[in-house]
Enzyme design. Sequence first.
Site, PDB file in Angstrom:
ATOM      1  N   ASP A  72      15.190 -14.936  19.620  1.00  9.19           N
ATOM      2  CA  ASP A  72      13.862 -14.532  19.648  1.00  9.19           C
ATOM      3  C   ASP A  72      13.801 -13.128  20.015  1.00  9.19           C
ATOM      4  O   ASP A  72      14.930 -12.608  20.166  1.00  9.19           O
ATOM      5  CB  ASP A  72      12.834 -15.553  20.376  1.00  9.19           C
ATOM      6  CG  ASP A  72      11.355 -15.404  19.792  1.00  9.19           C
ATOM      7  OD1 ASP A  72      10.769 -14.154  19.582  1.00  9.19           O
ATOM      8  OD2 ASP A  72      10.900 -16.502  19.235  1.00  9.19           O
ATOM      9  N   HIS A 131      10.490 -12.467  14.866  1.00  7.71           N
ATOM     10  CA  HIS A 131      11.197 -12.677  16.027  1.00  7.71           C
ATOM     11  C   HIS A 131      12.695 -12.414  16.151  1.00  7.71           C
ATOM     12  O   HIS A 131      13.436 -13.126  16.756  1.00  7.71           O
ATOM     13  CB  HIS A 131      11.034 -14.295  16.138  1.00  7.71           C
ATOM     14  CG  HIS A 131       9.464 -14.836  16.356  1.00  7.71           C
ATOM     15  ND1 HIS A 131       8.823 -14.479  17.434  1.00  7.71           N
ATOM     16  CD2 HIS A 131       8.657 -15.132  15.451  1.00  7.71           C
ATOM     17  CE1 HIS A 131       7.570 -14.656  17.383  1.00  7.71           C
ATOM     18  NE2 HIS A 131       7.181 -15.293  16.429  1.00  7.71           N
ATOM     19  N   GLU A 178       5.334 -16.269  11.541  1.00  2.00           N
ATOM     20  CA  GLU A 178       4.735 -14.839  12.224  1.00  2.00           C
ATOM     21  C   GLU A 178       5.513 -13.728  11.987  1.00  2.00           C
ATOM     22  O   GLU A 178       5.496 -12.785  12.933  1.00  2.00           O
ATOM     23  CB  GLU A 178       4.439 -15.087  13.932  1.00  2.00           C
ATOM     24  CG  GLU A 178       3.812 -16.396  14.279  1.00  2.00           C
ATOM     25  CD  GLU A 178       3.695 -16.517  15.764  1.00  2.00           C
ATOM     26  OE1 GLU A 178       2.403 -16.692  16.214  1.00  2.00           O
ATOM     27  OE2 GLU A 178       4.437 -16.204  16.495  1.00  2.00           O
TER      28      GLU A 178
HETATM   29  C1  ACM Z   1       5.113 -20.840  16.369  1.00  2.00           C
HETATM   30  O1  ACM Z   1       4.495 -21.137  17.324  1.00  2.00           O
HETATM   31  N1  ACM Z   1       4.940 -19.519  16.274  1.00  2.00           N
HETATM   32  C2  ACM Z   1       5.994 -21.622  15.536  1.00  2.00           C
END
Ligand code: ACM
Length: 655
Positions: A222, A296, A374
Amino acid sequence: MKRFFLFFSCCLMSTVAFSQTIAAESGNTSEVAASTNIPSEIAIIPEPVSVVKNDGHFVLPANVTIQSPGNPELKQVTAFLQERLSIPTGSYVSVISADPSAGNATIRLVLNDKANAALGNEGYQLSVNSGHIVIKANKAAGLFYGAQSLIQLFPKEIESKELVEDINWKSPCVDITDYPRVGWRGLMFDVARHFFTKEEVKQYINAMVRYKYNVLHLHLTDDEGWRIEIKGFPKLTEVGAWSVKKTGEFGNFSPPGPDEPRTYGGYYTQEDIRELVKYAQERFVNILPEIDVPGHSLAAIASYPELSCTPGAENYRVRSGERIMDWSRGAPPTALVDNTLCPANEKVYSFLDSVITQVAALFPFEYLHMGGDEAPFNFWEKSDAIKALMQKEGLKNMHQVQGYFEKRVQSIVESKGKKFMGWDEILDGNMSPSAAVMSWRGMKYGTEAALKKHEVVMSPTTYAYLDYMQADAITEPRVYASLRLSKSYEFDPIPSGVDPKYIKGGQANLWTEQVYNIRQAEYMTWPRGMAIAESVWSPREKKNWVNFFGRVEQHFERLDIAETKYAPSVYDPIFKVSRSADRQLLIELSTEVEGLDIYYSFDNSFPDRFYPKYTEKLNPPKDAGMLRVITYKGKKPVGRMLSMPIEELNKRARK
Ligand code: ACM
């Protein structure tokens, strides 16, 4: 997890109604005991398919013999029983492999010669008689789960890590037939936001298997860390695994200065990963690795800036919890630094090919999770390389750009003989049905995916996000949403209207932005992990909140002895505020579980059961600054002392 602005109070309100309905439908073995507050002798979590209680008890002898067919995959079944039955009891426990004399063994583990179809690969039959115990299953996993249930039939002290004196070590006589509702029963552990050592991951596995979980999803990469050694890319772990240690509220940390030491973090060597995979496998847990791309990815970019489309990425650093995204306009977020891999850069695909080749070789599980959640688009929108890619490939918008990326990654994953899985955003890219989907933004996307014939694992924020607060924000480490135990217990991984064959199962996710150590990871996981375990294992029609909570309370005592932390938040009262006709603040208090009394004070002192008992909405005295409350069960305090500023309640009433 990250930002999904949902509910908060709506999930708190649904609780009471749910518990009342479910109580009326009870059919569970321990229902009567639970509803009368007498602990039941049988308190297995997850609730088995069928339990028949017979007369009498099995009394553990001084010398216990376990008969096992001796297959290597049973090693951990016998080791687990040996450990639990000898350490706390002082019993001598021997293991013999099957032979004619085995008919006298105290505990007999039997692998069925002819498969019992109802049991499948993970089911078992457990029969406890006054003289001996038999566990039968088609496969080793079933014997392991039978052993877990057996241990839960003994007194709680069986969980002790040391010798316990003067306990009457007996189990009620029972016949249990049990098998899971779904095949994928997962917990996700985010080891990227904060690093957890190999030993801590093992500790997490030990806790999850008692509730019959069989998938550990490790979120390995991440913005805050890259946690797995990849040969040929040493900077991923030399640079990408390290940040500046900060303390306080993650997300709002001061940006680290150039001189602050980057010594916080860690990673798993490939040898560590092999050890973890083996440890998990011996306990019938598959590890699902996740490499979260294209978003991420700041830790990867800080290590290899050429993976970014954005000039200046060579100045990027692994995130230490400072603000890097603007969520004020919802999803996708606006990135303040570009944390995405560049879909228009061929180097990205050769990098991912190397990573995926090594990850695929290290983890035997058939799925590989490639994230996909995201991803912010604002830097891609400015990139000439992305514009050229769009023109060349006929891509009309950024969702299609991400779709292009996902399809290329999927084909790399499949070329290594693995199944591709991603978060539900991958559906925006119009993926082929061979892509498996993990549905997190509610059940909706998973339902849509199943209708399109994708395999689906349900892990919705609505029920299964273990990073959310478990009670009022006044007591819990602050996260932007709440999820109480009773709401988690409502989780049903199989939505109506879809072919259940596409629903692989369900999973709870522990993101760790606000989780700095393993004790807090346990606190966030239990008891909600019990609710999710029962949702994915037990028959839907046997679920019963009142009965479940009776068993949870017994498991609290077991976890105390096992020294596993859990949250007592379920005992804390729920605050609701409103205004009277003449604009006075009215405070309504309720509890998530039945049978608690709430005592309160407005005078800054600490209430106990000799203080006023809450019976109706409260209007605070004119100058009062603090409402303190505590819950009791009879004469015993069970909730924590909550101190709620009146100003905070006024603020909530203004919303
Ligand atoms: C997530 O909670 N963005 C998978």
